[in-house]
Design an enzyme around this catalytic site. Sequence first.
Site, PDB file in Angstrom:
ATOM      1  N   LYS A 188       0.847  -1.204   0.000  1.00 13.35           N
ATOM      2  CA  LYS A 188       0.000   0.000   0.000  1.00 13.35           C
ATOM      3  C   LYS A 188       0.875   1.243   0.000  1.00 13.35           C
ATOM      4  O   LYS A 188       1.515   1.579   0.990  1.00 13.35           O
ATOM      5  CB  LYS A 188      -0.932   0.054   1.215  1.00 13.35           C
ATOM      6  N   GLU A 262      10.044   0.885  10.399  1.00  6.26           N
ATOM      7  CA  GLU A 262      11.081   1.910  10.203  1.00  6.26           C
ATOM      8  C   GLU A 262      10.387   3.237  10.435  1.00  6.26           C
ATOM      9  O   GLU A 262       9.527   3.645   9.651  1.00  6.26           O
ATOM     10  CB  GLU A 262      11.658   1.771   8.788  1.00  6.26           C
ATOM     11  N   CYS A 301      13.792  10.284   6.911  1.00  3.97           N
ATOM     12  CA  CYS A 301      13.702   9.874   8.317  1.00  3.97           C
ATOM     13  C   CYS A 301      15.046  10.047   9.025  1.00  3.97           C
ATOM     14  O   CYS A 301      15.085  10.197  10.238  1.00  3.97           O
ATOM     15  CB  CYS A 301      13.207   8.441   8.422  1.00  3.97           C
ATOM     16  N   GLU A 402      10.128  15.524  15.115  1.00  2.35           N
ATOM     17  CA  GLU A 402      10.470  15.378  13.704  1.00  2.35           C
ATOM     18  C   GLU A 402       9.687  16.410  12.891  1.00  2.35           C
ATOM     19  O   GLU A 402       8.453  16.392  12.876  1.00  2.35           O
ATOM     20  CB  GLU A 402      10.117  13.960  13.258  1.00  2.35           C
TER      21      GLU A 402
END
Length: 503
Positions: A188, A262, A301, A402
């Site tokens: 997906k 992750e 990331c 983040e």
Amino acid sequence: MHYAKPGTANAIVDFDSHYDNFIGGEWVAPADGEYFDNVSPVDGQVFTKIARSKEADVSRALDAGHEAKAAWAATSVADRSRILNKIADRMEENLETLAVAETWDNGKPVREALAADIPNAIDHFRYFASVIRAQEGGVSQIDEDTVAYHFHEPLGVTGQIIPWNFPLLMMSWKVAPALAAGNCTVLKPAEQTPASINIWLELVHDLLPPGVLNVVQGFGLEAGKPLAQSDKVDKVAFTGETTTGRMIMQYASENIIPVTLELGGKSPNIFFADVMDKDDGFLDKAIEGFVMFALNNGEVCTCPSRALIDESIYDEFMDRALKKVKEIKGGDPLDTNTMIGAQASEEQLEKIISYFDIAEQEGAEVVTGGNRKKYEGEQAEGYYVEPTIFKGNNKMRVFQEEIFGPVVSVTTFKDNDEALEIANDTLYGLGAGVWSRNINTAYRFGRAIQAGRVWTNCFHEYPAHAAFGGYKKSGIGRENHLMMLDHYQQTKNLLVSYSEEPQ
Ligand code: TXE
């Protein structure tokens, strides 16, 4: 060079008006006939519509995987390897098409898609095509008459959920090892970047038996959740936000299946005083390492989003770094001179801008940037921001959360102990950078930092044969490297007695 906008004269890629799911080797309309708009961040305009899948579509894709799995698992590793290599060849022959499609869908500078994303994605198919042929089982002699054989077996049908920052690269990181290991999969893509994968599928789908790779498009709760929750799925691999990763684990726990995650990061990039010892190539390289916070528009990331600089070199170092940041050329992502493009979505743009406000409220100093970037003409409605440097301390939210934009928060340290304390004072542990001419200092720091990948005198390199993954809240498991095959296989042990005596 400037690539023509998809769908216009001289364009090397044109998107269809809408895309269905890819299930069992065919394009299949969503069960309830719903589609959603896909917007290009380059100009903020809708350019195609995508299947808005729900549980029924996911279930159909998983069924297709189960129908195909026995034959695919029985394929020889040489055959699977050949197929993966052919996929890589097709991608290489169409590198520019894929790069332009990726840029239009995601907003990243096409120069990065051409030089990094697509070549790296190709290399993942080649790497897993190779390592699967070299993989061997094991034999242990238990006693004179008894032998334990260890075989690798695929898990079955895997569910893979990917984000929007590297759509084709994340696809390759997930799909190549899963297929190499003999699994079928249902992938997906992210709802923000669902389009480039369709261009890829059109190029490669004939190489795979029907049902081995299925792609179901849609939103997280509508399509991702039923995929992670289904009792027809044998493993879930996910890349995305840490809070979503937590939910994925909960869904998968219902079926007691393995999960690899992750997740987010807030990577420290540490510059020791000796980088300034000489004005040479090493210093230039270190400055480039600092500026990498803007790579892929900061939507990485492992973005080096916290820079830790020895206080004795701060002024001199920042002077050099700032000059380099000013050289980052913003503009049309389809122009190969452009170094910073558009953020992937309006939502992401707003998130970044909200952190500009947070930094101001927290009293961080704006060294440069801190604004939305506006362009004239076709890009006027696109999602652009300025490369931004904040100076502050590690307790601030801009150091802890983040942001996922071209933003770096800079602070100083007095000595090595303080540097390490700041580096590890974070929820995350995905990446880190260490810059020193003293290899002992670099080594000791590399070992002491709680992160799965510590770049030493380099940053943002992602070779297929180096393990990548998170400590702490940055995830579970590794990607890349042959050790990843373990995440896509289970072990069958045959314990055989060759004795002809009663036990
Ligand atoms: O991530 P999500 P979002 C970070 C980054 C970014 C933030 C939000 O800071 O600003 O996350 O991005 C699917 N069940 N990263 O909201 O929601 C979703 O459809 C199943 C870090 O886009 O995690 C998409 O396919 N699936 C990062 C994928 O998960 C669900 C990369 C990622 O979306 C789901 C991207 C659910 N309940 C963002 N909810 C990295 N580590 O590289 C969403 N999804």
